[in-house]
Design a protein around this motif. Structure first.
Motif, PDB file in Angstrom:
ATOM      1  N   TYR A 973       0.844  -1.208   0.000  1.00 29.49           N
ATOM      2  CA  TYR A 973       0.000   0.000   0.000  1.00 29.49           C
ATOM      3  C   TYR A 973       0.873   1.251   0.000  1.00 29.49           C
ATOM      4  CZ  TYR A 973      -3.189   3.615   1.619  1.00 29.49           C
ATOM      5  OH  TYR A 973      -3.910   4.780   1.736  1.00 29.49           O
ATOM      6  N   ASP A 974       1.920   1.271   0.864  1.00 25.67           N
ATOM      7  CA  ASP A 974       2.758   2.475   0.918  1.00 25.67           C
ATOM      8  C   ASP A 974       3.529   2.650  -0.382  1.00 25.67           C
ATOM      9  OD1 ASP A 974       3.888   4.601   2.878  1.00 25.67           O
ATOM     10  OD2 ASP A 974       5.671   3.714   1.920  1.00 25.67           O
ATOM     11  N   ALA A 975       3.987   1.544  -0.995  1.00 19.35           N
ATOM     12  CA  ALA A 975       4.724   1.641  -2.260  1.00 19.35           C
ATOM     13  C   ALA A 975       3.840   2.187  -3.363  1.00 19.35           C
ATOM     14  CB  ALA A 975       5.284   0.280  -2.632  1.00 19.35           C
ATOM     15  N   LEU A 976       2.569   1.719  -3.429  1.00 18.37           N
ATOM     16  CA  LEU A 976       1.645   2.164  -4.471  1.00 18.37           C
ATOM     17  C   LEU A 976       1.268   3.624  -4.305  1.00 18.37           C
ATOM     18  CD1 LEU A 976      -0.748  -0.939  -4.723  1.00 18.37           C
ATOM     19  CD2 LEU A 976       1.070  -0.282  -6.314  1.00 18.37           C
ATOM     20  N   PRO A 981      10.825   6.802  -9.023  1.00 16.84           N
ATOM     21  CA  PRO A 981      11.448   7.388 -10.225  1.00 16.84           C
ATOM     22  C   PRO A 981      10.780   6.906 -11.492  1.00 16.84           C
ATOM     23  CG  PRO A 981      13.130   6.639  -8.671  1.00 16.84           C
ATOM     24  CD  PRO A 981      11.827   6.175  -8.147  1.00 16.84           C
ATOM     25  N   TYR A 982      10.250   5.732 -11.504  1.00 13.84           N
ATOM     26  CA  TYR A 982       9.701   5.158 -12.736  1.00 13.84           C
ATOM     27  C   TYR A 982       8.192   5.333 -12.835  1.00 13.84           C
ATOM     28  CZ  TYR A 982       9.209   1.398  -9.330  1.00 13.84           C
ATOM     29  OH  TYR A 982       8.922   0.685  -8.194  1.00 13.84           O
ATOM     30  N   ARG A 983       7.494   5.928 -11.778  1.00 15.75           N
ATOM     31  CA  ARG A 983       6.040   6.159 -11.881  1.00 15.75           C
ATOM     32  C   ARG A 983       5.591   7.107 -10.781  1.00 15.75           C
ATOM     33  NH1 ARG A 983       3.819   4.028  -7.617  1.00 15.75           N
ATOM     34  NH2 ARG A 983       4.696   2.136  -6.693  1.00 15.75           N
ATOM     35  N   LYS A 984       4.397   7.663 -10.976  1.00 17.28           N
ATOM     36  CA  LYS A 984       3.774   8.536  -9.990  1.00 17.28           C
ATOM     37  C   LYS A 984       2.978   7.701  -8.963  1.00 17.28           C
ATOM     38  CE  LYS A 984       4.734  12.815 -11.204  1.00 17.28           C
ATOM     39  NZ  LYS A 984       5.397  13.729 -10.255  1.00 17.28           N
ATOM     40  N   ALA A 985       2.710   8.273  -7.809  1.00 11.88           N
ATOM     41  CA  ALA A 985       1.934   7.594  -6.745  1.00 11.88           C
ATOM     42  C   ALA A 985       0.485   7.378  -7.169  1.00 11.88           C
ATOM     43  CB  ALA A 985       1.956   8.428  -5.452  1.00 11.88           C
ATOM     44  N   TRP A 986      -0.053   6.200  -6.826  1.00 10.77           N
ATOM     45  CA  TRP A 986      -1.473   5.908  -7.120  1.00 10.77           C
ATOM     46  C   TRP A 986      -2.378   6.652  -6.130  1.00 10.77           C
ATOM     47  CZ3 TRP A 986      -2.514   0.051  -8.259  1.00 10.77           C
ATOM     48  CH2 TRP A 986      -1.773  -0.355  -9.365  1.00 10.77           C
ATOM     49  N   PRO A 987      -3.572   6.981  -6.599  1.00 12.95           N
ATOM     50  CA  PRO A 987      -4.551   7.528  -5.633  1.00 12.95           C
ATOM     51  C   PRO A 987      -4.873   6.468  -4.536  1.00 12.95           C
ATOM     52  CG  PRO A 987      -5.254   7.909  -7.887  1.00 12.95           C
ATOM     53  CD  PRO A 987      -4.075   6.966  -7.971  1.00 12.95           C
ATOM     54  N   ARG A 988      -5.308   6.952  -3.420  1.00 12.29           N
ATOM     55  CA  ARG A 988      -5.597   6.082  -2.255  1.00 12.29           C
ATOM     56  C   ARG A 988      -6.651   5.023  -2.589  1.00 12.29           C
ATOM     57  NH1 ARG A 988      -9.047   6.607   2.330  1.00 12.29           N
ATOM     58  NH2 ARG A 988      -8.115   5.827   4.265  1.00 12.29           N
ATOM     59  N   LYS A 990      -7.449   3.808  -5.512  1.00 11.27           N
ATOM     60  CA  LYS A 990      -6.958   2.825  -6.471  1.00 11.27           C
ATOM     61  C   LYS A 990      -6.097   1.786  -5.767  1.00 11.27           C
ATOM     62  CE  LYS A 990      -4.368   2.351 -10.830  1.00 11.27           C
ATOM     63  NZ  LYS A 990      -3.611   3.081 -11.880  1.00 11.27           N
ATOM     64  N   ALA A 991      -5.282   2.293  -4.859  1.00 12.24           N
ATOM     65  CA  ALA A 991      -4.410   1.367  -4.130  1.00 12.24           C
ATOM     66  C   ALA A 991      -5.244   0.408  -3.278  1.00 12.24           C
ATOM     67  CB  ALA A 991      -3.436   2.150  -3.246  1.00 12.24           C
ATOM     68  N   LEU A 992      -6.290   0.910  -2.615  1.00 19.71           N
ATOM     69  CA  LEU A 992      -7.135   0.045  -1.768  1.00 19.71           C
ATOM     70  C   LEU A 992      -7.888  -0.968  -2.618  1.00 19.71           C
ATOM     71  CD1 LEU A 992      -8.556   2.666   0.767  1.00 19.71           C
ATOM     72  CD2 LEU A 992      -6.781   0.950   1.188  1.00 19.71           C
ATOM     73  N   ALA A 993      -8.309  -0.524  -3.822  1.00 19.63           N
ATOM     74  CA  ALA A 993      -9.015  -1.448  -4.700  1.00 19.63           C
ATOM     75  C   ALA A 993      -8.083  -2.572  -5.151  1.00 19.63           C
ATOM     76  CB  ALA A 993      -9.564  -0.694  -5.914  1.00 19.63           C
ATOM     77  N   TYR A 994      -6.785  -2.198  -5.404  1.00 16.43           N
ATOM     78  CA  TYR A 994      -5.818  -3.222  -5.805  1.00 16.43           C
ATOM     79  C   TYR A 994      -5.650  -4.250  -4.682  1.00 16.43           C
ATOM     80  CZ  TYR A 994      -1.406  -5.429  -7.010  1.00 16.43           C
ATOM     81  OH  TYR A 994      -0.419  -6.343  -7.273  1.00 16.43           O
ATOM     82  N   LEU A 995      -5.538  -3.761  -3.461  1.00 19.78           N
ATOM     83  CA  LEU A 995      -5.379  -4.679  -2.327  1.00 19.78           C
ATOM     84  C   LEU A 995      -6.575  -5.622  -2.215  1.00 19.78           C
ATOM     85  CD1 LEU A 995      -3.971  -2.299   0.436  1.00 19.78           C
ATOM     86  CD2 LEU A 995      -2.689  -3.936  -0.936  1.00 19.78           C
ATOM     87  N   GLU A 996      -7.792  -5.055  -2.367  1.00 17.39           N
ATOM     88  CA  GLU A 996      -9.003  -5.883  -2.278  1.00 17.39           C
ATOM     89  C   GLU A 996      -9.028  -6.907  -3.390  1.00 17.39           C
ATOM     90  OE1 GLU A 996     -13.821  -5.234  -1.613  1.00 17.39           O
ATOM     91  OE2 GLU A 996     -12.559  -3.564  -2.281  1.00 17.39           O
TER      92      GLU A 996
END
Length: 1023
Positions: A973-976, A981-988, A990-996
């Motif tokens: 979650y913290d990484a997302l 350097p290779y990407r921007k941070a995901w919205p909160r 989106k990250a929670l949806a990925y975890l689910e």
């Protein structure tokens, strides 16, 4: 002419000198003439009738005037006729007279020309008739009378007279039945009708002879048959048949009952003629007993059932004048089969069928006489046995002895005359008297109380003897009596009672471990066993030298306990080993003066020592009301019981001391547990004060030594009345008793705080403190504090309690020393842990700098992992290991070459193989450090996947440690949500949806669900 005048004179003389009055009335009823004898009969003046107009009706009773007037009018209308009537008249004195009047109309006779009345005074006759009628009507039965004309049937004559009682007797009006004999006989029972008619005929046929007949009559009112008995007699001169009838229903019923009783009586009975001696009636029992038939019996005389040798004596007896009731015999009677029996005759005279007779009851006493002969033989044998038997034998009736054998006289010490002179119960011990009396009287009444039981008797000298007594009911002289046999079992009974008493008291002593309760129960048992209403137990306290009342009952509760044995008296003698027996406690000089006035009159007693081995530790006192005095056997029992209680007291004392030691050890154990259970000084000091106050103390204070201030500071306290704010807070060294104990390093004792109040006199007096002990708390020669304890009474702690108090003080010092040592160790441990944590954070910073991680990644994932772990219920003691594992999660990357770790592009398979080794490197580096062994779960396993496709070991599901499963979710979650350097941070979101989405594949579903819930809650708080 002369002859006519002479005849007139004779007529006038007859008229004027006779008892009958002559009146002449005119047609109006006036009195024209009255014979001179009216003055004699009625008391009126005859001259008055010729001088005034007087009417005859005026002299009559008002109720009779109408009838007299009718009679007069009847005479006036019928010349020459004669009429008769009875009337009442008042004479000159106002008395009512009864007159019989004959009147004749002589108006056609020129010499008279009026109505002539002949008047006869029948007052005396009427009075006699009234008296006779009253007498007849007062009889309970009916009286009737009929005239019997020549040639008529006497049974069918109308009655001239029937008394009014007939209506009640017959149930019909007497007039109807009196006039109609057929109607009367119609109510007579058909079976008795002929008998009733024949009785009337027999009475007329035998004038002057009384005839009697009993018959049934249908009562008109009762609607039932009644029995009547008529007695008839005929007078031939007057030709009057007179009868008297009465209701004999009850008598007939009684006669029937008598007949039934006579026939049903179980004893032989007969009626015999006292003139001819012939049997007139005999019952069934006589027929069965004597063997004759009824016809045979009724054809015999009394002489024929007696043996010939006794008949002359019988005739002589029968010819003597005898009383109505008689008892005689025994006589010999001969039965039909020739056997002879002895009978006792009970008879009384009576009339039977008009004959002088006697009713006899014959009682067969053959067996009784044989039994009496046998009894006489047995009695002689009994007396021989009784006089030689080794047992007490006595016989009593109506509460008095009638026989006592020699052994009874020997045991009691009384003579036979002395025993007979008093009720038998007076020789029984008072405690057993009522029981023996009730059972004896019950046996006399024919009841069945226990036939064998023990009780005590009082000998003449006051000695008490025990009897094993057996009793039976016997007949003596036809009256019930009690035969008693008693064996002297005094010695055996005393032994039995001693054993029973020992068992009962031992049982009572085992009912409680408490000494006071033991003595109360034991005294109750002793009083019951010894039958004493008052008693006490005094115990001696060796430590204080004082006597204490352990238990008391009855009036001994009011006797004050002597403070010491120095006061003397019976108790002091008992403590010297003496058994003191007193026949009169109030008058006994051995009773101490201070108690003698409180002793009630009329009591005996005994005081025995309570021995524990050879040592007297107490005294037992028992008292009885007179005339009871303790017997030697009872004194011995009291000694046995006292020794039993003394040993029990010794055992209880030892148990109490042992229990106190155990209690002290338990207190020390609790204090040790408190010291070991907590590194905080406070709980240990609380336990210390709690254990101190379990001793008989009133207050306690614990002071800690402050080296910098060179004084004592109050840390804890118990039992003071003042609020904490008013308690002394500080005491300098050497000040007061506590300061002296701290300065001198030894216990300080103050037994009189009023004289030596210490550092704070006002506080001491206000609290009412009397005594103090101050104990320095020393460990390894170093002063740690002072324990001060107080009492509001003179100091009286037993030595073992003071010894324990000193032990508590020493243990308290150890607790203080240990607590301070633990506090120093804790400070060292906290410093070391802080150094460890700084080292770990240094390693984490090095990894971030080398791996170009975003700043603050380690702090973020560590904090978030801890919050998630708490949400999942991870124990607090495991959170430190989880925190350290989170800090070191990528420490293994320090071993990855820069070419692989810092490569800007994708890694080759060979490079990924190198990269996947960093969890193994972390394990290899850190597993040798025990402090970090538990924390290695995250560095070693946070790249494992739920479905088993992770690295380095390919663990699956619950094989993955919980801390690693938690950290894996937080790390991704913290990484997302962080820039790389290779990407921007995901919205909160989106990250929670990925975890689910990855739950059940990469992540533990339960951990993901808990994380989503945690994030939802934190997001709500942030908004």
């Amino acid at each position: 002419m002369q002859a006519l005048e002479a005849s007139e004179r004779r007529f006038r003389a007859l008229v004027e000198g006779g008892r009958e009055l002559v009146l002449v009335l005119d047609g109006e009823g006036r009195i024209a003439y009255a014979s001179p004898n009216v003055a004699q009969v009625l008391g009126y003046d005859p001259q008055r009738y010729g001088q005034a107009e007087l009417y005859a009706l005026e002299f009559l009773h008002p109720e009779d005037r109408t009838r007299a007037k009718a009679l007069l009018e009847d005479l006036l209308g019928d010349p020459g006729a004669t009429r008769e009537g009875g009337f009442r008249l008042r004479d000159a004195q106002g008395r009512v007279r009864f007159l019989r009047v004959w009147g004749r109309n002589l108006f056609q006779d020129p010499a008279v020309r009026g109505i002539v009345l002949n008047v006869r005074d029948e007052s005396e006759l009427e009075e006699e008739r009234s008296r006779l009628q009253g007498l007849l009507e007062a009889l309970p039965g009916r009286v009737f009378q009929a005239r019997v004309p020549e040639g008529t049937d006497p049974a069918f004559l109308p009655l001239l007279y029937a008394s009014p009682q007939g209506e009640g007797l017959l149930g019909y009006p007497p007039q109807g039945l009196a006039a109609d004999p057929e109607a009367f006989y119609a109510q007579v029972h058909p079976e008795d009708r002929r008998k009733a008619q024949e009785a009337c005929r027999e009475a007329v046929a035998h004038p002057g002879k009384v005839q009697s007949v009993t018959y049934r009559f249908w009562h008109g009112r009762k609607g039932d048959w009644v029995w009547l008995r008529d007695t008839l007699v005929y007078d031939p001169q007057s030709r009057l048949l007179t009868g008297y009838g009465s209701d004999v229903t009850e008598a007939v019923a009684a006669e029937e009952r008598f007949r039934l009783l006579f026939q049903a009586h179980p004893l032989p009975m007969w009626v015999y003629d006292r003139e001819t001696y012939r049997f007139l009636e005999v019952n069934e029992a006589a027929l069965a007993k004597y063997g004759y038939t009824r016809e045979e019996f009724l054809s015999m005389t009394l002489l024929e059932i007696r043996p010939e040798r006794e008949r002359p004596q019988l005739l002589e007896e029968l010819q003597r004048e005898r009383p109505p009731l008689q008892r005689s015999g025994p006589w010999t009677h001969r039965l039909k089969d020739g056997r002879e029996i002895q009978v006792e005759i009970h008879s009384h005279t009576l009339d039977y069928a008009g004959r002088p007779a006697a009713l006899v009851v014959a009682l067969d006493v053959t067996e009784k006489l044989r039994a009496e002969a046998t009894l006489r033989e047995s009695e002689a044998l009994f007396r021989t046995l009784a006089e030689t038997a080794p047992a007490l034998i006595l016989l009593w009736q109506e509460e008095r002895l009638t026989f006592a054998n020699r052994e009874a006289l020997r045991l009691t010490g009384y003579t036979l005359e002395e025993l007979r002179a008093r009720p038998v119960w007076e020789f029984v011990h008072p405690a057993d008297r009522e029981l023996v009396r009730q059972r004896g009287l019950a046996r006399l009444r024919g009841e069945n109380p226990p036939g064998r039981y023990p009780f005590r008797i009082l000998a003449k000298g006051g000695e008490v003897r025990w009897l094993d007594y057996s009793a039976a009911r016997v007949e003596v002289g036809g009256q019930p009596a009690v035969l008693g046999i008693g064996l002297d079992v005094t010695e055996a009974k005393e032994r039995e009672l001693a054993l029973e008493a020992f068992a009962q008291v031992s049982l009572a002593l085992r009912q409680s471990e408490d000494l006071k309760a033991m003595m109360e129960a034991a005294l109750d048992a002793v009083l019951a066993l010894m039958e004493a209403p008052a008693g006490s137990i005094l115990l001696y306290d060796q430590e204080t030298g004082r006597l204490e009342e352990a238990a008391s009952r009855g009036w001994l509760k009011e006797i004050p306990t002597p403070l010491t044995l120095a006061e003397g008296g019976m108790v002091a003698r008992a403590f010297r080993g003496e058994v003191v027996v007193s026949r009169d406690l109030r008058e006994d000089p051995r009773v101490r003066p201070g108690a003698r006035g409180l002793v009630p009159e009329g009591y005996s007693g005994v005081v025995v020592p309570l021995l524990a081995g050879q040592e007297a530790i107490g005294a037992l006192t028992l008292a009885w009301p007179h005339p009871r005095t303790p017997t030697p056997g009872e004194v011995e029992r009291a000694q046995l019981l006292a020794e039993t209680m003394g040993n029990a007291v010794r055992r209880a004392s030892l148990r109490r001391k042992l229990a106190k030691r155990v209690e002290h050890l338990e207190a020390l154990r609790l204090l040790d547990q408190a010291i070991l259970a907590s590194l905080d000084l406070g709980p240990s000091l609380e336990v210390l004060l709690d254990q101190v106050m379990r001793l008989p103390l009133d207050a306690a204070a614990l002071f800690l030594y402050e080296p910098r201030e060179k004084g004592l500071r109050l840390e804890g306290h118990r039992g003071f009345l003042s609020p904490k704010a008013f308690l002394p807070k500080e005491i300098r060294l050497g000040q007061g008793h506590a300061g002296r104990a701290a300065l001198e390093g030894r216990k300080v004792a103050a037994d009189d705080l009023a004289r030596e109040p210490g550092a704070h006199p006002d506080f001491t007096l206000q609290e009412g403190l009397v005594a103090e002990r101050a104990y320095p708390l020393l460990a390894k020669g170093k002063l740690l504090g002072v324990l001060a304890v107080f009492t509001r009474r003179p100091w009286d702690l037993p030595p073992e309690d003071e010894e324990f108090l000193e032990t508590l003080a020493a243990q308290g010092a150890i607790a203080l020393d240990n607590a301070r040592t633990f506090q120093e160790l804790l400070r060292s441990q906290r410093d070391l842990e802080a150094a460890y944590d700084l080292t770990l954070w240094g390693w984490a910073k090095a990894v971030e700098l080398r791996d170009q991680e975003t700043a603050g990644h380690t702090e973020r994932v560590t904090g978030l992992a801890l919050r998630l772990a708490r949400a999942l219920g991870v124990p607090e003691e495991d959170l430190d290991h989880l925190r350290r594992g989170a800090i070191l999660h990528d420490v293994g990357k320090l071993a990855i070459p820069d070419a692989v770790l810092l490569k800007p592009g994708p890694l080759s398979e060979e490079e990924w193989a190198v990269m996947k080794k960093h969890p193994v490197y972390a394990y290899e580096w850190l597993s040798g450090i025990p402090f970090l062994r538990k924390a290695l779960e995250i560095p070693y396993a946070h790249h494992e996947r739920w479905d088993g496709s992770g690295y380095p070991r390919g663990l699956k599901g619950l094989e993955i440690p919980l801390s690693a499963r938690i950290f894996a979710v937080v790390d991704v979650y913290d990484a997302l949500t962080s820039d790389r350097p290779y990407r921007k941070a995901w919205p909160r979101e989106k990250a929670l949806a990925y975890l689910e989405e990855q739950a059940g594949q990469q992540f533990d579903p339960e951990v993901v669900a808990a994380f989503l819930e945690l994030m939802a809650g934190e997001g709500h708080l942030l908004s």
